[in-house]
Scaffold this active site. Structure first.
Site, PDB file in Angstrom:
ATOM      1  N   GLU A 404       0.731  -1.089   0.065  1.00 37.07           N
ATOM      2  CA  GLU A 404       0.087   0.124   0.110  1.00 37.07           C
ATOM      3  C   GLU A 404       0.707   1.307  -0.078  1.00 37.07           C
ATOM      4  O   GLU A 404       0.575   2.303  -0.645  1.00 37.07           O
ATOM      5  CB  GLU A 404      -1.050   0.120   1.102  1.00 37.07           C
ATOM      6  N   HIS A 471     -12.338  -5.299   8.464  1.00 42.95           N
ATOM      7  CA  HIS A 471     -13.012  -5.330   7.037  1.00 42.95           C
ATOM      8  C   HIS A 471     -14.144  -4.617   7.153  1.00 42.95           C
ATOM      9  O   HIS A 471     -15.083  -4.404   6.322  1.00 42.95           O
ATOM     10  CB  HIS A 471     -13.051  -6.737   6.375  1.00 42.95           C
TER      11      HIS A 471
END
Ligand code: TPP
Length: 665
Positions: A404, A471
């Site tokens: 990322e 999540h």
């Protein structure tokens, strides 16, 4: 392996006198500037100094070997890069002293700046993030089919950061023409190499990334110059990364105040004999390229240049302090023109609207590159980019490794080199891996040195899908408190498409939140063609007179549900649509009308956006209020996985009670 014991040996080869003399001037200049800076530091005329004495051959060798239009990303010991690129010395000195003639208008210090004019992108203090930015610049070169190399610097200590690993990995997988220059000086601040890493030499690390590693004597300017020239020629034609390890030694402290007590004195004796300036000078004298007279003349000339530069800087006033100007510097000016579509419309789910918007943005902006995990052939975990590879090709729709930080840095690099980038977080939760790039690079660069970051970060976010603590998070508040970012958070498909298309028009960094629970649950008529919607304009979803509800994202749908259940409550329902800029005008005028307000968000209560809005309302609408400003939000816990626990965590039930309390207040 090159060590402290390896003598500095120059070989004339076929180098012309002119080349050697240029290298000599280039290496002498930073040394003489540094000697002057150390005097100014003692006189208190500059605040801090990061010395590169002993390491000049690396900066100078690299910069001399590169073409002037090739980007270099230096660190804090690379004055030689800046001087070899011929930046006027008064501009450098003004930068060092925080004056307007520098590159940051006094907003950042020493070497923390970039300049498109000289194709230099300076560091941020975090060191490692610089490496990912180099990847992006190189990717842009490659996509534009420009045969150019990029050089980025790191100290040996800096390589312990995750960014080093991620950036080399991305460069390797994507064959990016980057030279990763490691200045191995044996210490990271005070920590010796054996407490920093276990490998014997950095070229061994290159093997792990499947790339070539080259080791050179970092005190030998000729060796560095030759190595970089050869590698650059090579990778311009056949793009790929190369790790260049330069063995060297730092003759002074990390910065002047920190001293050098932790380094054994013998090392200074050994490395003092390997001084990159005097050794090269002696070699050129032996070769007959230099004479004592020429040395003297060159010194006098450079010293005069330094004095002239300092005179200009010292005569310069400090930057004017103007609050409006400072605030204005946060974003690249962008004149938004709303595009309305009168064309056909069709029923679209939230997810289709996003996909549609992305596709139209790709068609409109040929320089836009999409990057994310599994977004190419697989179409992304939510299938938003399904079919994109067929239309736009793999160059512009890029599967990324799980990196990322490096990918966000790559996005910034693409923007620096004239392109646009979208980075898809597979789930918004994973953005924590790339925080530095977002909050320190993307958000701050326009303020610091006028470099915008044309990057949209897409954030599939939120709970209510029983996906557990990692999540399901709402993390918009992390970015809301960071000046320099824009934040969109649509609640309806038509808004999602229009705002997304605006995000790609806007040259500033945009965090674009998409609630996963809305992807397939909300459908409405959406224009099929291109249109844009303004940032900073909330939408009055429902109009009423008893109270105001301020919310966004899934909160809008919760509020609609409750208002349907309670027809006796007549409320203004404000969907913020963008959090930064925040439409305070719409909030204030509604609160002034109703006299009561409740702010609802899915994010946890403490430190959430509701607190800021509550404060703004209290400050600006106090006399109009008939009840305390209320907030409802998720519990101050992680998001639990079990559906019942999750329902309890989310604010819906408590919101129902609170809105009734407020109504009756
Ligand atoms: C992420 C981060 N952690 C810590 C620091 C503080 N710091 C500044 S320089 C430095 C050492 C860097 O060592 P190295 O990369 O070897 O460069 P050198 O100083 O030896 O040139 C440290 C720990 C920092 N700037 N950034």
């Amino acid at each position: 392996m090159i060590t402290a014991e390896t003598p500095v040996r120059y070989e004339r080869k076929k180098h012309k006198d002119e080349t050697l003399l240029t290298l000599y001037r280039n290496i002498l200049k930073p040394r003489l500037i540094e000697e002057k800076m150390l005097i100014l530091l003692r006189q208190g005329r500059i605040a801090k100094w990061f010395s590169g004495i002993g390491q000049e051959a690396i900066s100078v060798g690299v910069a001399s070997a590169f073409e002037a239009d090739e980007y270099i990303l230096p660190m804090h010991r690379n004055l030689g890069v800046f001087t070899t690129r011929k930046i006027p010395l008064n501009r450098l000195f003004s930068q060092f002293t925080g004056k307007p003639g520098g590159f940051t208008n006094g907003r950042d210090r020493s070497f923390h700046f970039g300049t498109q004019e000289y194709k230099i992108v300076g560091m941020i203090s975090h060191l490692g993030p610089q490496l990912g930015v180099a990847d992006g610049i190189a990717l842009a070169n490659k996509l534009k089919k420009e045969k150019k190399a990029v050089a980025v610097f790191s100290g040996d200590g800096g390589t312990s950061e995750g960014d080093f690993h991620e950036s080399l990995n991305v460069a390797a997988v994507w064959d990016l023409p980057v030279i990763f220059v490691i200045e191995n000086n044996g210490y990271g601040l005070s920590t010796p190499s054996n407490e920093q890493f276990r490998c014997k030499q950095f070229i061994d690390k290159a093997i792990g990334y499947g790339i070539e590693g080259v080791q050179v004597d970092g005190n030998n300017v000729l060796k560095v110059y030759e190595a970089v020239k050869k590698i650059a020629e090579d990778i311009r034609e056949k793009p790929r990364p190369v790790l260049l390890e330069c063995i060297t030694f730092r003759m002074r402290g990390h910065e002047e105040a920190s001293g050098t007590k932790y380094i054994p004195k013998e090392l200074f004796d050994v490395w003092g004999k390997k001084d990159p300036v005097t050794n090269f000078e002696n070699f050129l004298l032996e070769e007959g390229v230099l004479t004592e007279d020429l040395i003297e003349n060159t010194r006098v000339e450079i010293k005069k240049e330094i004095e002239t530069g300092l005179e200009i800087t010292f005569a310069e006033k400090m930057p004017e302090v103007d609050t409006e100007k400072e605030l204005h510097a946060m974003y690249k000016p962008f004149s938004f023109r709303e595009t309305v579509s009168y064309g056909p419309r069709s029923q679209k789910r939230f997810i289709d609207a996003i996909s549609d918007g992305l596709k139209l943005a790709m068609r409109k902006h040929n320089n836009l590159v999409l990057m994310g995990q599994d977004i190419a052939e697989y179409g992304g975990v939510f299938k938003i980019t399904e079919g994109f590879v067929e239309e736009f090709g793999k160059e512009r729709v890029r599967n990324t490794p799980l990196c990322e930080s490096a990918i966000l840095g790559t996005g910034f690099g693409l923007s620096i080199n004239g392109m646009k980038a979208m980075v898809e977080m597979q789930f918004a939760d994973f953005v924590s891996e790339g925080m530095t790039q977002i909050v320190n690079n993307l958000a701050k660069s326009h303020y610091r040195w006028g470099q915008h970051a044309d990057v949209v970060v897409r954030m599939p976010t939120g709970a209510a899908v029983a996906a557990g603590p990692f999540h399901s998070q709402s993390n918009e508040a992390w970015f809301f408190k960071t000046p320099g970012l824009k934040i969109a958070y649509p609640a309806f498909p038509a808004d999602a498409k229009g705002l997304l298309l605006t995000a790609f028009e806007d040259p500033n960094p945009v965090m674009f939140f998409e609630h996963k629970a809305l992807y397939r649950s909300v459908t409405e008529e959406v224009p099929d063609e291109y249109y844009t919607l303004p940032f900073g304009k909330a939408r009055l979803v429902k109009e009423g007179s008893d109270l105001t509800i301020v919310t966004y994202g899934l909160g809008v749908h919760w509020a609609l549900e409750i208002l349907q259940e309670h027809p006796e409550i007549s409320a203004d329902l404000i969907d913020l649509r963008t959090l930064a800029p925040l439409d305070t005008e719409t909030i204030f005028s509604s609160v002034k009308k109703t006299g009561k307000v409740i702010i609802l968000h899915e994010d946890t209560l403490t430190g959430g956006i509701g607190g800021e809005i509550a404060a703004l309302v209290t400050e600006n609408c106090f006399e109009f209020l008939d009840a305390p400003v209320m907030r409802e939000a998720s519990l101050n816990t992680p998001v639990p996985m079990n559906s019942d626990l999750e329902l309890n965590f989310l604010p819906l039930k408590r919101f129902k009670e609170k809105i009734c309390t407020l109504h009756q207040y």
